[in-house]
Design an enzyme around this catalytic site. Structure first.
Site, PDB file in Angstrom:
ATOM      1  CD  GLU A  35      -3.016   1.641   2.583  1.00  0.00           C
ATOM      2  OE1 GLU A  35      -3.556   2.401   2.674  1.00  0.00           O
ATOM      3  OE2 GLU A  35      -2.937   0.542   3.164  1.00  0.00           O
ATOM      4  NE  ARG A 261       4.583  -8.268  11.388  1.00  0.00           N
ATOM      5  CZ  ARG A 261       3.847  -6.410  11.530  1.00  0.00           C
ATOM      6  NH1 ARG A 261       2.877  -7.167  11.476  1.00  0.00           N
ATOM      7  NH2 ARG A 261       4.819  -5.260  11.704  1.00  0.00           N
ATOM      8  CE  LYS A 271       4.001   1.237   4.575  1.00  0.00           C
ATOM      9  NZ  LYS A 271       3.303   0.524   3.097  1.00  0.00           N
TER      10      LYS A 271
END
Length: 553
Positions: A35, A261, A271
């Site tokens: 994104e 992850r 983020k």
């Protein structure tokens, strides 16, 4: 060893091998779908290496697709930075760049198809009411009063949404699945919401935007993705991924696979938290060399090969774990030890005067001790030099193998010198060390057989170049700052120390893309933003050794 044997094996590659052997797929097509709402970090590098690496190894394809369904937080700056990061890591995407926004017309059509099948409805509960109706992990949700609207009414209301007839938050489109499902994601998830925001790709064409879970699976299918790889937090979402594809008229049915992850000690991977660090000026931008962003690592002097090697070493599993920051540093240290040219820099200078030395000389010094193919450089040797202040002591025991008053030491690539006397200022600080040198010791030991064990680095006082040197360290003092009540309170106050040093003149032409070992000090690089030939600025990439390991032990 064959090429196949050299590939890193993991459960995803084993799945792909079986799919190809069974004829389920004839080729492999992956995608990397960031994104564009921030800069990529080292965790994204793991995903990049996985998706693009698989495509390379299986002679398949990997798309770069921007998941651009949230125009309020997205920006073309992030799009450009992500493209740059992927290419810097050494990968190229297949064909044109893809955007989820490319499919907004198709997505809208599939939403109408779900409405026509009685599988989606326009919701007018507030966001807070939707949360209340959704239930909890132990209590089922309850159905919205708007859930039983007719197909015709939902079609008309959805068109009203698209036409801007609802304010933001007044209406949304929800899937009609199961409000009693044990999986929260299946309790009538939102598919579309109203947003009056200009999109960086589609402008003002749309005021309704699809949600990620609706968009992602359809984008995968439209692009013919065979193996959709994502991190474990999307594991439950796979049920919605499959439900959407099973209930629309689309041929391709990709499958989603989840892996753990990357969690890296002494930093944060959120983020949102990284954005806080930037917007609150706790760091100097997304590419601050203390940040775990790919652009920050690049500016700090990490190489693409070192980041790829790190991703290879940590592997791909389904088990969550925390990787030591030293593992990342070890990869760049190994790379630069092998490939970085050597140079000399003094970061805390004290002057040395060689009283019996005459004219200036130019010495030829190897650029790498073990790689003659890297050539040599010319280093000026003058009567006045700088050495590190902590490389001299008035008195010391036998373990101290540097310069001591009345004793000898070798200057790197030059002569043996002896400290004869010193001068101090009014505060008692040493200002000058007066030495003599043995003019027969250039490149060889003293002729009378005396042993000189220590070697120190130096820079010509009048030929050296002043430089700002930024000593970067880990951004946080604790291993898991994300778990702290206030992660910002864990910021390391010594994560950046700036000193004024002196470097040998050959470094005036140093490249920001090539690391340098400052002899006996660490690995450094020219700062890509702030350095110029008028004012050199160097960033420390990593020390010669892992000093944090000593502290923690």
């Amino acid at each position: 060893m064959t090429e196949a044997e050299a590939r890193p094996s993991n459960f995803i590659r084993q799945i792909i091998d079986k799919d190809l052997a069974d004829g389920k797929h004839n080729s492999v097509h992956t995608r990397f779908p960031p994104e564009p709402n921030g800069y990529l970090h080292i965790g994204h590098a793991k995903s990049i290496c996985l998706n693009f690496g698989i495509a390379q190894d299986y002679q398949g394809q990997c798309n770069l697709r921007f998941d651009d369904t949230n125009p309020e937080k997205e920006d073309i700056e992030y799009v450009d930075s992500i493209k740059s990061d992927v290419q810097w890591l050494g990968f190229e995407w297949s064909g044109d760049i893809h955007y989820s926004s490319n499919y907004f017309d198709q997505l809208h059509g599939y939403a109408i198809e779900l409405i026509n099948k009685g599988l989606a409805y326009v919701e007018e509960l507030s966001a807070e009411q939707i949360r209340e109706y959704r239930g909890t992990l132990v209590a089922p949700g309850k159905e919205s009063p708007y859930r039983t609207r007719s197909i015709e009414e939902n079609l008309a209301l959805f068109e009203k949404m698209r036409a801007g007839g609802f304010k933001e938050g007044e209406a949304c489109l929800r899937a009609k699945i199961d409000m009693s499902s044990s999986f929260m994601v299946m309790r009538d998830p939102v598919l579309y919401r109203v947003r009056f925001a200009t999109h960086h790709q589609t402008g003002d064409k749309w005021c309704i935007y699809p949600m990620y879970d609706f968009t992602h699976c359809i984008s995968d299918a439209l692009e013919g993705i065979t193996h959709s790889l994502c991190t474990l937090e999307f594991q439950d979402n796979r049920r919605l991924y499959d439900w959407v594809l099973e209930n629309i008229s689309i041929e391709c049915q990709p499958h989603q696979y989840e892996f753990s992850r990357l969690n890296l000690e002494n930093t944060v991977m959120s983020k949102r938290k990284l954005s806080q660090l930037v917007t609150e000026n706790l760091v100097n931008g997304w590419d601050d060399p203390r940040m775990p962003t790919i652009s920050g690592l690049r500016r700090r002097g990490f190489t693409p090969a070192s980041v790829r090697e790190f991703c290879k070493r940590i592997g791909v599993t389904k088990q969550e774990n925390m990787i030591e920051y030293g593992s990342l540093e070890s990869c760049i240290r190994d790379d630069l030890n092998e490939n970085a040219a050597r140079a000399m820099a003094v970061l805390d200078p004290v002057k040395v005067v060689i009283e019996n030395f005459g004219d200036e000389q130019t010495l030829e010094v190897a650029n790498h001790p073990n790689k003659p193919e890297m050539g040599t450089r010319q280093v000026p040797f003058t009567r006045e030099l700088f050495i590190e202040a902590d490389d001299f002591r008035e008195e010391a025991n036998k373990k101290y193998k540097r310069l001591v008053l009345g004793k000898e030491v070798r200057l790197r690539g030059a002569y043996v010198i002896k400290a004869e006397r010193i001068e101090k200022d009014a505060d008692g600080k040493i200002t000058t060390i007066f030495c003599s040198y043995d003019d027969e010791t250039l490149g060889k030991n003293p002729s009378d057989g005396r042993k000189v064990k220590g070697v120190i680095h130096w820079v010509s006082a009048n030929k050296g170049i002043a430089a700002e040197v930024r000593l970067y360290d880990r951004l946080f003092t604790v291993a898991n700052p994300a778990a702290a009540d206030d992660f910002k309170a864990c910021i390391n106050p010594e994560s950046l120390t700036v000193v004024q040093g002196v470097v040998e003149p050959s470094l005036i032409d140093a490249s920001a893309e090539k690391g340098i070992q400052f002899e006996r000090t660490g690995y450094f690089c020219i700062d890509s933003k702030d350095s110029s030939q008028q004012k050199l600025v160097f960033n420390r990439t990593v020390g010669l050794r892992d000093t944090w390991a000593k502290i923690s032990n």
